[in-house]
Design a protein around this motif. Sequence first.
Motif, PDB file in Angstrom:
ATOM      1  N   ALA A 112      19.201 139.687  19.675  1.00 32.41           N
ATOM      2  CA  ALA A 112      18.863 138.492  18.898  1.00 32.41           C
ATOM      3  C   ALA A 112      17.535 137.894  19.349  1.00 32.41           C
ATOM      4  O   ALA A 112      16.720 137.463  18.517  1.00 32.41           O
ATOM      5  CB  ALA A 112      19.975 137.452  19.029  1.00 32.41           C
ATOM      6  N   LEU A 113      17.282 137.886  20.659  1.00 27.78           N
ATOM      7  CA  LEU A 113      16.014 137.319  21.162  1.00 27.78           C
ATOM      8  C   LEU A 113      14.819 138.122  20.646  1.00 27.78           C
ATOM      9  O   LEU A 113      13.778 137.554  20.316  1.00 27.78           O
ATOM     10  CB  LEU A 113      16.023 137.296  22.698  1.00 27.78           C
ATOM     11  N   VAL A 114      15.014 139.454  20.545  1.00 29.47           N
ATOM     12  CA  VAL A 114      13.940 140.313  20.018  1.00 29.47           C
ATOM     13  C   VAL A 114      13.748 140.026  18.530  1.00 29.47           C
ATOM     14  O   VAL A 114      12.632 139.800  18.051  1.00 29.47           O
ATOM     15  CB  VAL A 114      14.253 141.810  20.266  1.00 29.47           C
ATOM     16  N   GLU A 115      14.858 139.986  17.787  1.00 27.47           N
ATOM     17  CA  GLU A 115      14.778 139.737  16.330  1.00 27.47           C
ATOM     18  C   GLU A 115      14.153 138.385  16.019  1.00 27.47           C
ATOM     19  O   GLU A 115      13.432 138.226  15.043  1.00 27.47           O
ATOM     20  CB  GLU A 115      16.197 139.784  15.725  1.00 27.47           C
ATOM     21  N   GLN A 116      14.431 137.390  16.876  1.00 31.69           N
ATOM     22  CA  GLN A 116      13.915 136.029  16.632  1.00 31.69           C
ATOM     23  C   GLN A 116      12.492 135.842  17.155  1.00 31.69           C
ATOM     24  O   GLN A 116      11.926 134.764  17.033  1.00 31.69           O
ATOM     25  CB  GLN A 116      14.845 134.998  17.289  1.00 31.69           C
ATOM     26  N   HIS A 161      11.493 135.886  20.287  1.00 30.31           N
ATOM     27  CA  HIS A 161      11.379 135.231  21.597  1.00 30.31           C
ATOM     28  C   HIS A 161      11.045 136.234  22.692  1.00 30.31           C
ATOM     29  O   HIS A 161      10.525 135.876  23.744  1.00 30.31           O
ATOM     30  CB  HIS A 161      12.696 134.533  21.971  1.00 30.31           C
ATOM     31  N   LEU A 162      11.429 137.510  22.463  1.00 31.43           N
ATOM     32  CA  LEU A 162      11.292 138.529  23.504  1.00 31.43           C
ATOM     33  C   LEU A 162      10.654 139.776  22.903  1.00 31.43           C
ATOM     34  O   LEU A 162      11.022 140.206  21.814  1.00 31.43           O
ATOM     35  CB  LEU A 162      12.690 138.868  24.056  1.00 31.43           C
ATOM     36  N   PHE A 163       9.685 140.348  23.607  1.00 31.49           N
ATOM     37  CA  PHE A 163       9.011 141.563  23.125  1.00 31.49           C
ATOM     38  C   PHE A 163       9.297 142.695  24.099  1.00 31.49           C
ATOM     39  O   PHE A 163       9.009 142.574  25.285  1.00 31.49           O
ATOM     40  CB  PHE A 163       7.507 141.318  22.991  1.00 31.49           C
ATOM     41  N   LEU A 164       9.892 143.767  23.602  1.00 34.00           N
ATOM     42  CA  LEU A 164      10.236 144.884  24.501  1.00 34.00           C
ATOM     43  C   LEU A 164       9.159 145.961  24.456  1.00 34.00           C
ATOM     44  O   LEU A 164       8.515 146.170  23.447  1.00 34.00           O
ATOM     45  CB  LEU A 164      11.586 145.487  24.082  1.00 34.00           C
TER      46      LEU A 164
END
Length: 253
Positions: free
Chosen positions: A244-248, A250-253
């Motif tokens: 969810a953090l990636v989709e929103q 907030h987080l880039f992997l």
Amino acid sequence: MEGVKGKVCVTGASGFLASWLVKRLLLCGYHVIGTVRDPANEKKVAHLWRLEGANERLKLVRADLLEEGSFDDAIMGCQGVFHTASPVMKSSFHPKALTEEIVELAVKGTVNLWYALAKAQAEKAAGEFCTENKIDLVTVLPAFVVGPSLPPDLCSTASDVLALLKGETEQFQWNGRMGYIYIDDVALCHILVYEHEGASGRYLCSSMVIDHDEPYYEFNTSKITSLGFKFRLIEEMFDDCIKALVEQGHLFL
Ligand SMILES: NC(=O)c1ccc[n+]([C@@H]2O[C@H](COP(=O)([O-])OP(=O)(O)OC[C@H]3O[C@@H](n4cnc5c(N)ncnc54)[C@H](OP(=O)(O)O)[C@@H]3O)[C@@H](O)[C@H]2O)c1
């Protein structure tokens, strides 16, 4: 959706925990009166209006804990009230700017102590009021909550998890050894004890306790598991949280 059910109120409806509770209650078929401090604040409430069943069975009304009588209209006619609204301790309370370690510890400790004391006092006062007024009170005590955030702005605990994932472990270490629970499980526990006729008192809700990556001790959660509840594993809560953090964004992997 299950069959249509009665009317319930969720206070602080736009929050991390409450948003999931509203989502689950709507899916269960309840009519939900959600209280927020500013129903016109699009950014804070848009995610609630996107929930399944919201257009038909959700109403948002204004209420502020600091205003006496503010919740009267919201609660009127409701069969149950899920009270989650609370000023939540922010990470920005951390006295990071202070360099003297001893001062930092003292201030942190005091902030923690007063926060914990305020929460305990609030629960005690609620208990006394409910006993006097013959109202059933059941308390759900979740451990540290992890999982996808429905509100776009992350609450303090979700921000702590994000910081941990970015390698800023200092902010997270401040939380120390603790139990973890999936956000959706918190919502489901609330509904379980609300619907269970025999439910009473306090329910400790935690999937697992972790200290420095090792299981250390467990909370006794037998009261809620004896009602048939099964907690999701810590791997699942962090997997879904990261997704969810990636989709929103907030987080880039
Ligand atoms: N997150 C966790 O890990 C965790 C763990 C255990 C227990 N809890 C407890 O669960 C509850 C909710 O926490 P959360 O993580 O969901 O926090 P949150 O996202 O910050 O939600 C708190 C909600 O309380 C509302 N609120 C704050 N001050 C208010 C006031 N004066 N009047 C009315 N509403 C007010 C906020 O409403 P606005 O939208 O109007 O600002 C917000 O929606 C708290 O009691 C917290 O201590 C949380």
